[in-house]
Write a protein that holds these residues in place. Structure first.
Motif, mmCIF file in Angstrom:
data_model
loop_
_atom_site.group_PDB
_atom_site.id
_atom_site.type_symbol
_atom_site.label_atom_id
_atom_site.label_comp_id
_atom_site.label_asym_id
_atom_site.label_seq_id
_atom_site.Cartn_x
_atom_site.Cartn_y
_atom_site.Cartn_z
ATOM 1 N N ASN A 1 10.557 -2.652 -4.054
ATOM 2 C CA ASN A 1 11.555 -2.700 -2.815
ATOM 3 C C ASN A 1 10.934 -2.374 -1.761
ATOM 4 O OD1 ASN A 1 13.933 -2.901 -4.881
ATOM 5 N ND2 ASN A 1 13.312 -0.797 -5.193
ATOM 6 N N PRO A 2 10.304 -3.369 -0.898
ATOM 7 C CA PRO A 2 9.657 -3.134 0.416
ATOM 8 C C PRO A 2 10.393 -2.150 1.338
ATOM 9 C CG PRO A 2 9.612 -5.398 -0.012
ATOM 10 C CD PRO A 2 10.612 -4.742 -1.238
ATOM 11 N N GLY A 3 11.693 -2.089 1.529
ATOM 12 C CA GLY A 3 12.235 -0.986 2.366
ATOM 13 C C GLY A 3 11.924 0.397 2.187
ATOM 14 N N SER A 4 11.499 0.631 0.800
ATOM 15 C CA SER A 4 11.203 1.850 0.391
ATOM 16 C C SER A 4 9.781 2.348 0.876
ATOM 17 C CB SER A 4 11.344 2.177 -1.069
ATOM 18 O OG SER A 4 12.552 1.863 -1.574
ATOM 19 N N ASP A 5 8.960 1.530 1.386
ATOM 20 C CA ASP A 5 7.939 1.909 2.027
ATOM 21 C C ASP A 5 8.098 2.437 3.374
ATOM 22 O OD1 ASP A 5 5.032 2.425 2.262
ATOM 23 O OD2 ASP A 5 4.733 0.127 2.423
ATOM 24 N N ILE A 6 8.287 3.577 3.398
ATOM 25 C CA ILE A 6 8.504 4.249 4.676
ATOM 26 C C ILE A 6 7.384 4.667 5.743
ATOM 27 C CG2 ILE A 6 10.453 5.419 3.738
ATOM 28 C CD1 ILE A 6 8.847 8.134 3.637
ATOM 29 N N ALA A 7 7.668 4.544 7.017
ATOM 30 C CA ALA A 7 6.787 4.901 7.858
ATOM 31 C C ALA A 7 6.290 6.475 7.802
ATOM 32 C CB ALA A 7 7.047 4.525 9.476
ATOM 33 N N LEU A 8 5.043 6.911 7.895
ATOM 34 C CA LEU A 8 4.894 8.295 8.034
ATOM 35 C C LEU A 8 4.774 8.867 9.480
ATOM 36 C CD1 LEU A 8 1.652 7.926 5.396
ATOM 37 C CD2 LEU A 8 4.047 8.644 5.044
#
Length: 381
Positions: free
Chosen positions: A229-236
């Motif tokens: 789920n690419p949307g779960s790859d949050i910005a840090l």
């Protein structure tokens, strides 16, 4: 006639003897089916006993999902050149006069290396003063310095470079191959990229959970979901703490199974069939396939849905019954999801109890003569 009477007497004696031995309490792996059902609310007990069907599966097989809150998911990626407190900058200043403010005589430029942004986000530049750097890009800082110096030297040219610093960093710990503190740079602005820079996870990805702590908030996700789920790859964000750990959920298997133990989850979801298989399946000599039970404490919302009520308050004890001999029994068990802290219990077949009774009386399941002798003795007395 006398022989027939003697045989009948022996038969009665055998039954009496078996009943006596059984009443003394034989060894058992746990309660039998009737003893479990006696704990039902219908029998003045405190547990709801439900036979698993499609309706029950739809309600009870909901498993808690991991994921980040919208505050994490909606945060935009940091600009690749955004300056943060603690960063280190490199400045080069050119002046168009022979006797400049900063440029030494005989040279056309001066270099200020390792100008660190302080904790308040400022830097100091001679003749330009204290300048706000944090939150700006190098280009914005360049313009500010140029404007400040232009009042004192004609047409100054300024270059600002963002060097490696400890301003925008995250800490990574736990089950990764290289724990440490890492700078947020152009290639590592998202969670998946930062984990990759730390060497990836050191445990099986299927059971790896990733937790991000940001200030007073935190969120967790399955490692695999970062890629599914690419949307779960949050910005840090600067100051994020990332912790990777192995899934600590478990269930307990008891009764007539291949082994009795506490079992760790080896995937995100485990069905009842998979749970039984993980402990060696049903015992072929002891198990009753009509008596597979799952004991669970259900929250009141689910318990009310299961029972069709709306007056239950608080956590409720629920016992799910799986009959693997029914036409769709195996399918029901395959669709039934095991949850953390569940107890999977398989009852013993009635025949195994009979065998135990015979064994307790005779010392061997094959000692028919011993049983006959015991009945003769009983008649003689």
């Amino acid at each position: 006639m006398k022989t027939l009477t003697l045989r009948l007497a022996k038969g009665v004696a055998i039954v009496v003897t078996l009943g006596f031995v059984a009443s003394c309490g034989l060894p058992s792996a746990g309660p039998n089916k009737s003893e479990i059902f006696s704990g039902s609310v219908l029998e003045q007990g405190d547990a709801f006993i439900l036979t698993v069907d499609d309706r029950v599966n739809a309600i009870a097989s909901v498993t808690p999902a991991l994921g980040f809150a919208s505050s994490f998911r909606n945060a935009a990626s940091l600009g690749s050149d955004m300056i943060s407190p603690g960063d280190v900058l490199g400045l080069t200043i050119w002046e168009n006069v022979d006797d400049g403010l900063l440029v030494p005589t005989g040279q056309n430029a001066t270099v200020l290396e390792e100008v660190q942004v302080d904790g308040s986000g400022f830097i100091f530049v001679p003749y330009a003063g204290r300048i706000r750097a944090a939150g700006n890009t190098p280009e914005a800082v360049r313009r500010i310095i140029s404007e400040k110096l232009s009042d004192q030297t004609p047409d100054p040219q300024v270059q600002v470079r963002r060097l490696a610093g400890d301003g925008a960093t995250v800490a990574i710990a736990g089950a990764v191959n290289a724990q440490g503190v890492y700078s947020i740079e152009r290639p590592t602005r998202t969670l998946a990229a930062m984990l990759a820079s730390a060497g990836g996870v050191s445990i099986r990805p299927e059971i790896a959970q990733v937790t991000v702590i940001r200030g007073s908030h935190s969120g967790s996700i399955w490692f695999d979901d970062l890629y599914d789920n690419p949307g779960s790859d949050i910005a840090l964000r600067a100051g994020d703490r990332i912790f990777v750990e192995e899934d600590n959920r478990s269930f307990t298997a008891l009764g007539a199974t291949g082994s009795q133990s506490q079992v760790q989850f080896d995937s995100q979801a485990i069905s009842a069939i998979e749970a039984i298989a993980q402990v060696g399946g049903l015992s072929t000599t002891l198990a009753d396939p009509t008596g597979v039970f799952v004991f669970r404490n259900e929250p009141q919302e689910i318990a009310n849905q299961l029972t069709g009520r709306n007056d239950l308050v608080g956590t409720q004890r629920v016992v799910y019954v799986l009959d693997l001999t029914r036409p769709n029994g195996v399918f029901m068990a395959r669709d039934f999801a095991i949850r953390d802290e569940d107890t999977v219990y398989v009852t013993e077949a009635p025949f195994s109890q009979f065998n135990k009774t015979i064994a307790a009386l005779t010392g061997s399941l094959n000692s028919v003569s011993a049983l006959d002798s015991a009945s003769t003795t009983l008649i003689g007395n």
